[in-house]
Design a protein around this motif. Structure first.
Motif, PDB file in Angstrom:
ATOM      1  N   ASP A 143     -75.740  70.249  18.098  1.00 31.60           N
ATOM      2  CA  ASP A 143     -76.108  68.940  19.017  1.00 31.60           C
ATOM      3  C   ASP A 143     -75.128  67.897  18.049  1.00 31.60           C
ATOM      4  OD1 ASP A 143     -77.680  69.220  16.710  1.00 31.60           O
ATOM      5  OD2 ASP A 143     -79.006  67.671  17.141  1.00 31.60           O
ATOM      6  N   GLN A 144     -75.024  67.906  16.865  1.00 31.07           N
ATOM      7  CA  GLN A 144     -74.129  67.241  16.204  1.00 31.07           C
ATOM      8  C   GLN A 144     -72.977  67.149  16.612  1.00 31.07           C
ATOM      9  OE1 GLN A 144     -74.749  68.298  12.304  1.00 31.07           O
ATOM     10  NE2 GLN A 144     -76.413  67.049  11.599  1.00 31.07           N
ATOM     11  N   LEU A 145     -72.188  68.187  16.900  1.00 29.17           N
ATOM     12  CA  LEU A 145     -70.930  68.350  17.278  1.00 29.17           C
ATOM     13  C   LEU A 145     -70.891  68.003  18.569  1.00 29.17           C
ATOM     14  CD1 LEU A 145     -68.514  70.642  16.829  1.00 29.17           C
ATOM     15  CD2 LEU A 145     -69.646  71.602  19.053  1.00 29.17           C
ATOM     16  N   MET A 146     -71.529  68.182  19.657  1.00 30.71           N
ATOM     17  CA  MET A 146     -71.538  67.419  20.884  1.00 30.71           C
ATOM     18  C   MET A 146     -71.783  65.932  20.862  1.00 30.71           C
ATOM     19  SD  MET A 146     -70.939  69.350  23.340  1.00 30.71           S
ATOM     20  CE  MET A 146     -70.569  70.802  23.506  1.00 30.71           C
ATOM     21  N   HIS A 147     -72.860  65.532  19.878  1.00 35.86           N
ATOM     22  CA  HIS A 147     -72.802  63.937  19.735  1.00 35.86           C
ATOM     23  C   HIS A 147     -71.495  63.233  19.236  1.00 35.86           C
ATOM     24  CE1 HIS A 147     -75.248  60.515  18.518  1.00 35.86           C
ATOM     25  NE2 HIS A 147     -74.597  60.345  17.644  1.00 35.86           N
ATOM     26  N   LEU A 148     -71.136  64.052  18.327  1.00 33.60           N
ATOM     27  CA  LEU A 148     -69.783  63.505  17.815  1.00 33.60           C
ATOM     28  C   LEU A 148     -68.571  63.299  18.762  1.00 33.60           C
ATOM     29  CD1 LEU A 148     -68.334  62.530  14.999  1.00 33.60           C
ATOM     30  CD2 LEU A 148     -67.525  64.826  14.918  1.00 33.60           C
ATOM     31  N   GLY A 149     -68.688  64.419  19.611  1.00 37.71           N
ATOM     32  CA  GLY A 149     -67.636  64.489  20.569  1.00 37.71           C
ATOM     33  C   GLY A 149     -67.729  63.374  21.655  1.00 37.71           C
ATOM     34  N   TRP A 150     -68.964  63.378  22.149  1.00 34.51           N
ATOM     35  CA  TRP A 150     -69.212  62.595  23.413  1.00 34.51           C
ATOM     36  C   TRP A 150     -69.604  61.257  23.059  1.00 34.51           C
ATOM     37  CZ3 TRP A 150     -67.423  64.115  27.965  1.00 34.51           C
ATOM     38  CH2 TRP A 150     -67.290  65.539  28.306  1.00 34.51           C
ATOM     39  N   LYS A 151     -70.277  61.113  22.076  1.00 35.11           N
ATOM     40  CA  LYS A 151     -71.039  59.339  21.928  1.00 35.11           C
ATOM     41  C   LYS A 151     -70.144  58.872  20.751  1.00 35.11           C
ATOM     42  CE  LYS A 151     -75.748  60.988  23.142  1.00 35.11           C
ATOM     43  NZ  LYS A 151     -77.071  61.156  22.539  1.00 35.11           N
ATOM     44  N   VAL A 152     -69.209  59.446  20.027  1.00 42.26           N
ATOM     45  CA  VAL A 152     -68.509  58.724  19.161  1.00 42.26           C
ATOM     46  C   VAL A 152     -67.169  58.816  19.542  1.00 42.26           C
ATOM     47  CG1 VAL A 152     -67.979  58.678  16.676  1.00 42.26           C
ATOM     48  CG2 VAL A 152     -70.170  59.369  17.297  1.00 42.26           C
ATOM     49  N   LEU A 153     -66.532  59.893  19.325  1.00 43.56           N
ATOM     50  CA  LEU A 153     -64.909  60.029  19.428  1.00 43.56           C
ATOM     51  C   LEU A 153     -64.432  59.531  20.591  1.00 43.56           C
ATOM     52  CD1 LEU A 153     -64.072  63.424  17.631  1.00 43.56           C
ATOM     53  CD2 LEU A 153     -64.167  61.046  16.917  1.00 43.56           C
ATOM     54  N   THR A 154     -65.207  59.982  21.921  1.00 42.99           N
ATOM     55  CA  THR A 154     -64.547  59.695  23.072  1.00 42.99           C
ATOM     56  C   THR A 154     -64.839  58.055  23.581  1.00 42.99           C
ATOM     57  OG1 THR A 154     -65.002  61.815  23.851  1.00 42.99           O
ATOM     58  CG2 THR A 154     -64.825  60.231  25.519  1.00 42.99           C
ATOM     59  N   PRO A 155     -65.949  57.139  23.245  1.00 45.76           N
ATOM     60  CA  PRO A 155     -65.878  56.042  23.278  1.00 45.76           C
ATOM     61  C   PRO A 155     -65.111  55.300  22.282  1.00 45.76           C
ATOM     62  CG  PRO A 155     -67.991  56.795  23.099  1.00 45.76           C
ATOM     63  CD  PRO A 155     -67.385  57.968  22.865  1.00 45.76           C
ATOM     64  N   LEU A 156     -64.990  55.943  21.063  1.00 41.82           N
ATOM     65  CA  LEU A 156     -64.047  55.120  20.199  1.00 41.82           C
ATOM     66  C   LEU A 156     -62.409  55.178  20.819  1.00 41.82           C
ATOM     67  CD1 LEU A 156     -64.831  56.013  16.372  1.00 41.82           C
ATOM     68  CD2 LEU A 156     -64.512  53.884  17.679  1.00 41.82           C
ATOM     69  N   ALA A 157     -62.157  56.433  21.154  1.00 43.31           N
ATOM     70  CA  ALA A 157     -60.806  56.338  21.839  1.00 43.31           C
ATOM     71  C   ALA A 157     -60.481  55.621  23.039  1.00 43.31           C
ATOM     72  CB  ALA A 157     -60.597  57.858  22.248  1.00 43.31           C
ATOM     73  N   LEU A 158     -61.741  55.326  23.792  1.00 42.82           N
ATOM     74  CA  LEU A 158     -61.409  54.573  24.752  1.00 42.82           C
ATOM     75  C   LEU A 158     -61.652  53.015  24.637  1.00 42.82           C
ATOM     76  CD1 LEU A 158     -64.025  55.786  27.534  1.00 42.82           C
ATOM     77  CD2 LEU A 158     -61.639  55.706  27.725  1.00 42.82           C
ATOM     78  N   VAL A 159     -62.204  52.571  23.318  1.00 40.71           N
ATOM     79  CA  VAL A 159     -61.894  51.411  22.932  1.00 40.71           C
ATOM     80  C   VAL A 159     -60.579  51.165  22.181  1.00 40.71           C
ATOM     81  CG1 VAL A 159     -62.804  49.726  21.015  1.00 40.71           C
ATOM     82  CG2 VAL A 159     -64.180  50.858  22.431  1.00 40.71           C
ATOM     83  N   ASN A 160     -60.105  52.121  21.672  1.00 40.58           N
ATOM     84  CA  ASN A 160     -58.825  51.913  21.113  1.00 40.58           C
ATOM     85  C   ASN A 160     -57.884  51.787  22.039  1.00 40.58           C
ATOM     86  OD1 ASN A 160     -57.057  52.181  18.836  1.00 40.58           O
ATOM     87  ND2 ASN A 160     -56.656  54.357  19.106  1.00 40.58           N
ATOM     88  N   ILE A 161     -57.988  52.644  23.033  1.00 39.73           N
ATOM     89  CA  ILE A 161     -56.847  52.357  24.466  1.00 39.73           C
ATOM     90  C   ILE A 161     -56.855  50.807  24.938  1.00 39.73           C
ATOM     91  CG2 ILE A 161     -56.382  52.873  26.646  1.00 39.73           C
ATOM     92  CD1 ILE A 161     -57.513  55.775  26.011  1.00 39.73           C
ATOM     93  N   LEU A 162     -58.074  50.375  24.880  1.00 41.79           N
ATOM     94  CA  LEU A 162     -58.437  48.954  25.415  1.00 41.79           C
ATOM     95  C   LEU A 162     -57.553  48.077  24.265  1.00 41.79           C
ATOM     96  CD1 LEU A 162     -62.022  48.285  26.636  1.00 41.79           C
ATOM     97  CD2 LEU A 162     -59.675  47.880  27.780  1.00 41.79           C
ATOM     98  N   ILE A 163     -58.064  48.192  22.984  1.00 42.86           N
ATOM     99  CA  ILE A 163     -57.198  47.295  22.078  1.00 42.86           C
ATOM    100  C   ILE A 163     -55.819  47.388  22.024  1.00 42.86           C
ATOM    101  CG2 ILE A 163     -57.274  47.102  19.591  1.00 42.86           C
ATOM    102  CD1 ILE A 163     -59.853  47.798  19.468  1.00 42.86           C
TER     103      ILE A 163
END
Lengths: 329, 102, 637, 183, 176
Positions: A301-321
């Protein structure tokens, strides 16, 4: 010799060379991993076969080739045969779009040091890495064993989850270099590598590729503590070897990609370009091994949490920035 | 164009109707029905891309991409429904899910 | 300039996003530093923009909405008006952010608070700097949303959440009017750019302009809490005090005034609109002042005073005195922020006690709050020489200059309001800070860790000082004509269309008006002095504590809420019930049921086909396809 | 000439793969056949000068959608042809009939038309495709993204595990948050 | 806060592993480089002799009984003078787990453990040690100990001749 046949010859030589180097490197990466892990654990590692144990990969190869080829009775035969190849081949194919040196000029012919200079090279890489899922899934399923099946399902879910953040972390690179072409991406980093502009994307990319090649701390599909050996539990001999070597080819290829996307490709002062490229690639590979020696395995569950709730949103924010930044520039 | 447009259209038509035939035949298995729908959608995409190449207009490619995006939405929802139905009835036979008949 | 403007907007936005996304994970201090830093960064950028400013300028960044001939790019417009407001907002909000660090010291979710506060500033700056109406509307709605979320910040209490909802819904009424006006303007002029619209007013008949002006006025009344949409503001005190300061001083309520000033060249050509604006302004000013005179909640007094002061600004706009309105807007921002922050200090010191009758004698216990607060009080009361005095008098002078029965009456109302203002302001000051500490303050001193009246974070009192100085000496921004030939602000904004239209009366009139105003203010002070200090203090307080009959009317804001209840909510529920029971259930449903029965009979005939099996539908689909294609081939042959 | 030959080979592979996919009893095998067919389709797209569609075909269709199918089959354990209901030969008859009619009619229509002029337009650069996509069809992109969002929410809702019975001791029912399926 | 400390912890881990990477390995290259065990290391079992050169073992079966894996077997016998000895004594080292319980149990200190740990062989039958393989020409760890000197009354010495043994007292001479 006509110009055309000269081109063909040069291309064939290049291809053969790349194949040879990649496979040899993969074999030696296994050796390097064993040695470095041993050092981390205050051991010496394999040092018997040949000077400093340098012939160990050869010995391993001979051992794997001469082993009995066991196929479980309940296995799905054809898929069982197919899976190892499906794990290893995409990894090798990805390398065909990575430029590993500055273009050479031989006999008056221009020879780009990349196997295939696709104008959608980055997307080609993404497509092949999404194909690599099949090796894991089919391998796990065809074995008809519960450990393998669980490993396969885990691998499936993990790989398609991290594919997303990996792709998203590369979007800023495309935005900065304005091209999908690998050669253009490298050319855009002639002065400053993208890691300077995109440290966050680099971190996301590194984490995602670690998950993509199923290495610690993301080695859930083959977690030996829980699933024996995960999706390749039932494999032995050279079929297992194909899975194994596929994983290490993957490390090299992804290291090369990290070098290409973020570390400036073959650009570098003083040393020849190809040397710089291999240095960066091997540095990333070394980091993978170092990470394996350091970190514990994540829970599912940590793996899925990291992928979907941390890395993906972070990557999207990074794209925005990045978009903002480019718009301001 | 590498081949005349008609040949591509015939290929697309063949694929489409193979998919349709499969859809009709596999009516007991929801998963296979979805697979057949994917085949049909692919055939449609082929037509769009062929048109795009024929007339040199990127719009055809764009529609193919839209189809892909919509398909991914459709499949994710449909498969979630398969999981849900399987959890309820332990089967994926569509003929058994007919409570909503008029 | 392009970079400065972008940074002014992007810094608060990025700060808000940072706090929203990462705030909870990072140390509290980091979030606070980022939140304050981005606002001060925006202030620095606006100062830089001020330095490099030489002429109004429009910069376009990207296309946002564009379809057919409708275009609303992300474009910012910087002229003297938006520049001065931007500087004021970033500065005051920066101080409020610093203050919040102290005020929200013990709150459990600082990242949500600071994220919303930052985004609030971002929305307000978008509103101010927008070059076209859709972008302005974006900021307008952003301000509305953030105020909703911040007023209901402590949403776990029903009361606070209700206050937030009330603010949101009431301002929506105004927003709807603004939206209609915006669409209509696009339909009339086929542009949304504010500068273009302002230059096109002459194209339309006065009636249309009047209608547009009234719509904009409703929009402005909603956001600026003018009559009849003023009911949300007193309830908005449910939020944290710095939020109230931000809503009242710098950001939200001035948006309406800003909108009217911004669109003045368009709507100013209609005297009816101007009169409506002036009447609404004056009525609101008077209404709120009467209410403020009897309130006993510290923050509610300030809330009503805000409504009243915004009324002054509206009055100024109605009289065509845009410079005076802007001037009052700026000084008001400083002293109202000061008053709210001072009140926040008092409330914190007294452990969230807001009833002024439970206070008293705080002058000795909280001197660091008292003196800046006194400065604010002087400004609000229009004490001669303070910033508020000059700006308010500018407006009154402009109203007087208009002449005529209507404006004469309005001037008288304004003067009466000024008297009331001075009275309630000093009432508040005297009740809270003067008198003896023996007034019911005792139950606060029970807590053992506080020596007298609790501790106030130093950062909270320090932020009061610059505001006090600005409030007191804000008058120098625009001294009256008889002192200097051209006020700083008048010169600065003179080139904006609409601002220099007014010609002031002679110096003698000006001086006499000033004297009248000063007298009024002193009279109010005297009244309050005689009533709330010395021997009569205890008597008056006891009397008001008991509650007089006529004060209850003012205390409840003229029963405006009840009026709405009676006028809108009761008829609406009655109508709904009537429609539900009589129309819907008996008439419509009866007909429908009959129809449905018939349809059902009919439907049973082909019902055999729809056996709910997917396969049947599929066969039908494929059969249809085959039939269609077959027909096509047949017709081909 | 070479391209033409490649096209025919690919078309043959695609057709064969599709036919095998729909006649195969075993779902996993069917999906593998279909993936083969999709690959050849991708290369056909590439030959038709649509590299972007070709790559997305592999990334999305082969790499995501088919993998999702595989995932569901593996998770629900549907990969048993002996348990699953495969169509009886009689059920193939109407399918064959209707498809046959349709295919023949379509082929007749296509062939009866005059051959269109086979021009050779230049390949569209990706930049041009992207410009078209985001500037002229921006609204469609928004709609598609909204649809994806709805699909996401719907899938999340449907896939949510039913709340466990209360009789279980508490330690056993603790599920990882935000995850529909516990693996 | 949590995030920063997490990152710090992860980097701490990387630092530790890097430090270990650069440290000298503790590996001993075994066949070339032998490890010197401690004198009381528990490896191959031997049978020792008493200081006079006689066998210490008296075939009491205590070691056999104590052995948890039953790898010790013997046959007791008796000399004419009554002294017991093992007719044959066998230890199966392919079963022995070197627990040392036999040495603990032995009353005569005959069975002892030595630091000789290299007992690999290709033929498993070579690991069955007979008495002649086990018996060494030495006294082992307690060189001066001789069981019969302490307890061998009637066998090797008469009453009162044993070590630490007071001569017998004639009770009748104790008459008052």
């Amino acid at each position: 010799m006509t110009a055309f046949s000269l081109d063909i010859t040069l291309f064939a030589i290049k291809l053969a060379l790349v194949f040879f180097v990649i496979l040899t490197l993969a074999a030696y990466l296994v050796f390097a991993e064993r040695r470095i892990l041993a050092w981390v654990q205050d051991r010496k590692g394999p040092n018997r076969v040949g000077p400093f144990g340098l012939l160990q990969p050869l010995a391993d190869l001979i051992k794997l080739l001469t082993k009995e080829d066991v196929i479980p009775g309940a296995a799905d035969r054809w898929l069982f045969y197919l899976a190892p190849a499906m794990a290893a081949i995409p990894a090798i194919l990805i390398f065909s779009v990575i430029p590993f040196g500055a273009p050479l000029t031989i006999f008056g012919r221009n020879l780009p040091l990349v196997v295939a200079d696709l104008n959608v090279g980055l997307l080609f890489f993404l497509s092949l890495s999404s194909i690599a899922v099949y090796g894991v899934a089919i391998g796990g399923w065809a074995s008809n064993s519960k450990y393998a099946l669980l490993g396969g399902i885990r691998g499936l879910a993990q790989l398609i989850s991290y594919e997303l953040s990996m792709g998203l972390s590369l979007v800023p690179i495309v935005m900065l270099s304005r091209s999908f072409n690998m050669a253009d991406i490298v050319a855009a980093q002639a002065t400053i590598p993208f890691i300077v502009y995109q440290p966050l994307a680099f971190i996301i990319f590194m984490l995602s590729i670690t998950a993509e090649c199923k290495r610690i701390p993301f080695d859930l599909p083959e977690a030996e503590g829980e699933l024996v050996a995960g999706f390749h539990t039932e494999y032995s001999g050279m079929r297992f070897g194909l899975f194994f070597v596929g994983e290490y080819i993957n490390i090299i290829v992804l290291g090369g990609l990290a070098a290409t996307f973020f570390l400036g490709g073959w650009h570098g002062p003083l040393l020849p370009p190809t040397v710089w490229f291999s240095f960066k690639t091997l540095a990333v590979a070394f980091f993978f091994i170092w990470m394996r020696g350091t970190l514990p395995r994540l829970r599912y569950d940590q793996l899925m949490h990291l992928g979907w709730k941390v890395l993906t949103p972070l990557a999207l924010v990074n794209i925005l920035i990045t978009g903002w930044w480019l718009a301001l520039k | 164009m590498i081949v005349p447009l008609e040949q591509i259209l015939i290929l697309a038509g063949l694929l489409f109707f193979i998919g349709m035939g499969g859809l009709l035949a596999w009516r007991a298995n929801l998963i296979m029905m979805l697979v057949c729908i994917e085949i049909m959608l692919n055939a449609v995409m082929l037509v769009f891309v062929a048109g795009s190449a024929q007339w040199g207009d990127p719009d055809g490619q764009l529609f193919a991409i839209f189809i892909m995006a919509l398909t991914s939405a459709e499949v994710s929802l449909a498969l979630a429904m398969v999981v849900y139905l399987h959890r309820r009835r332990k089967t994926v036979n569509t003929d058994l899910f007919s409570e909503m008949r008029g | 300039m392009k970079l400065y403007l972008a940074l002014i907007l992007l810094l608060p936005l990025s700060g808000g996003l940072f706090n929203a996304l990462l705030g909870r994970l990072l140390p509290r201090r980091l979030g606070e530093v980022v939140a304050c830093g981005v606002i001060w960064g925006a202030f620095a950028c606006s100062v830089l923009a001020f330095i490099s400013f030489n002429a109004p300028e429009q910069v376009e960044y990207a296309s946002w909405l564009s379809d057919f001939d409708f275009k609303a790019p992300i474009a910012l417009y910087l002229d003297q008006l938006s520049l001065s407001l931007t500087m004021m907002i970033t500065f005051v909000c920066g101080l409020i952010h610093l203050y919040s660090v102290g005020y929200m010291k013990d709150d459990a979710s600082p990242s949500r608070y600071f994220a919303l506060l930052n985004i609030f500033v971002f929305a307000m700056l978008t509103l101010i700097l927008a070059a076209n109406l859709p972008l302005l509307y974006l900021g307008w709605e952003g301000v509305g949303f953030c105020s909703y979320a911040l007023i209901g910040f402590w949403y776990t209490e029903e009361k606070n959440a209700t206050a937030g909802r009330k603010a949101f819904i009431v301002t929506r009424i105004g927003d709807t009017a603004l939206g209609i006006a915006m669409v209509w303007m696009f339909q009339l002029f086929s542009t949304t750019s504010i500068t273009e619209l302002n230059g096109m007013g002459f194209l339309m008949p006065t009636g249309v302009i009047t209608a547009l002006g009234i719509l904009l006025l409703i929009g402005a009344a909603g956001k600026s809490a003018q009559l009849p949409l003023s009911v949300w503001l007193p309830d908005a005190m449910a939020g944290p005090t710095p939020v109230s300061a931000q809503i009242h001083a710098a950001t939200m309520v001035t948006a309406g005034v800003y909108l009217l000033i911004r669109m003045f060249p368009l709507i100013g050509s209609s005297p009816t609109t101007l009169a409506a604006i002036a009447i609404i302004g004056a009525a609101t000013a008077f209404y709120a002042a009467t209410c403020a005179c009897v309130q006993r909640d510290f923050k509610r007094i300030l809330a009503y005073s805000t409504i009243s002061q915004i009324g002054y600004m509206m009055l100024g706009v109605g009289a065509g005195a845009l410079t005076a309105s802007t001037f009052h807007l700026l000084t008001h921002a400083f002293f109202k922020a000061l008053l709210f922050l001072g009140a926040g200090c008092v409330i914190t010191a007294l452990h969230h006690q807001q009833d002024i009758f439970s206070m008293g004698g705080l002058k000795k216990q909280l001197p660091a709050v008292y003196w800046p607060f006194l400065a604010g009080v002087l400004c609000l009361a229009g004490f001669p020489g303070s910033g508020g005095f000059f700006s308010k008098d500018d407006i009154l002078g402009a109203v007087f200059d208009q002449g005529g029965t209507l404006y004469g009456t309005l001037f008288a109302v304004g003067l009466l309001t000024a008297l009331l203002t001075a009275f309630y302001t000093f009432r508040m000051l005297f009740v809270v800070f003067h008198g003896e500490a023996s007034t019911p303050l005792n139950h606060q001193t029970l807590t053992p860790d506080t020596r007298s009246a609790g501790r106030v974070e130093p950062i909270m009192t320090i932020t009061l000082i610059p505001l006090a100085l600005l409030g007191l000496f804000g008058g120098f921004l625009n001294l009256p004509k008889y002192l200097v030939s051209h006020g700083l602000l008048s010169t600065f904004v003179a080139s904006i269309p609409g601002f220099s239209a007014l010609e002031h009366a002679s110096d003698a009139t000006g001086i006499s008006l000033q004297i009248i105003a000063a007298t009024t203010s002193l009279l109010g002070l005297g009244l309050a002095w005689s009533r709330y200090t010395g021997r009569r203090r205890a008597e008056s307080l006891q009397l008001e504590d008991a509650g007089l009959h006529f004060t209850r009317f003012f205390l409840n804001g003229w029963y405006l809420d009840h009026l709405y209840n009676l006028l809108f909510i009761h008829p609406f529920t009655w109508l709904s019930r009537f429609l539900w029971k009589k129309i819907d259930e008996s008439t419509i449903d009866g007909t429908l049921n009959g129809l449905a029965r018939i349809t059902m009979r009919l439907g049973e005939i082909p019902a055999g086909w729809s056996n709910g099996r997917v396969a049947t539908s599929l066969i039908a689909l494929a059969g249809g396809t085959a039939a269609l294609l077959g027909y096509a081939v047949w017709s081909l042959m | 000439m070479i391209e033409q030959t490649i096209f025919y080979i690919l078309a043959a592979v695609a057709l064969a793969g599709t036919l095998l996919a729909i006649t195969e009893k075993h779902p996993v095998h069917a999906i593998m056949y279909l993936v083969t067919s999709l690959f050849s389709m991708a290369v056909i797209f590439y030959l038709l000068m649509a590299p972007l569609v070709a790559v997305f075909e592999v990334i999305l269709y082969a790499g995501a959608i088919m993998v999702l199918f595989l995932f569901v089959i593996m998770m629900l354990d549907l990969g048993h042809p002996e348990k699953g209901i495969s169509p009886h030969w009689k059920e193939w008859l109407p399918a064959l009939l209707l498809s046959g009619i349709s295919i023949t009619s379509l082929a007749a229509i296509i062939v009866s038309r005059h051959a269109t002029v086979s021009v050779c337009p230049a390949a569209q650069p990706i930049r041009e495709v992207a410009r078209r996509l985001f500037q002229e069809h921006g609204m469609a992109v928004e709609l598609v993204s909204l649809q994806l969002l709805f699909a996401l929410v719907g899938a999340l809702y449907l896939g949510k595990a039913p709340s466990p019975p209360t009789t279980l001791p508490e330690k056993e029912v603790v599920k990882s948050p935000g995850e529909g399926v516990t693996l | 806060m949590q995030l920063l400390s997490d990152i710090q912890v992860i980097f701490g881990g990387f630092r530790v592993t890097l430090a270990h990477m650069l440290r000298k390995p503790v590996t001993i290259q075994y066949p070339e480089q032998k490890r010197v065990p401690y004198p009381r290391f528990r490896a191959r079992i031997v049978l020792t002799r008493d200081p006079d050169g006689g066998e210490r073992c008296v075939a009491c079966y205590l070691c056999s009984a104590a052995c948890p894996v039953d790898c010790i077997s013997m046959q007791s016998a008796e000399r004419e003078d009554g002294r017991r000895y093992a007719a044959w004594f066998r230890i199966n080292f392919s079963r022995c787990i070197f627990c040392g319980l036999c040495a603990e149990a032995c009353p005569t200190l005959a069975i002892q453990m030595t630091p000789d740990y290299e007992i690999c062989t290709r033929d498993i039958m070579d690991l069955v040690y007979e008495k002649e393989d086990l018996l060494i020409d030495g006294c082992g760890k307690d060189a001066s100990y001789n069981f019969y000197r302490h307890a061998g009354i009637g066998v090797t010495q008469t009453r009162g001749e044993g070590l630490e043994e007071t001569p017998p007292v004639d009770v009748r001479a104790l008459m008052p």
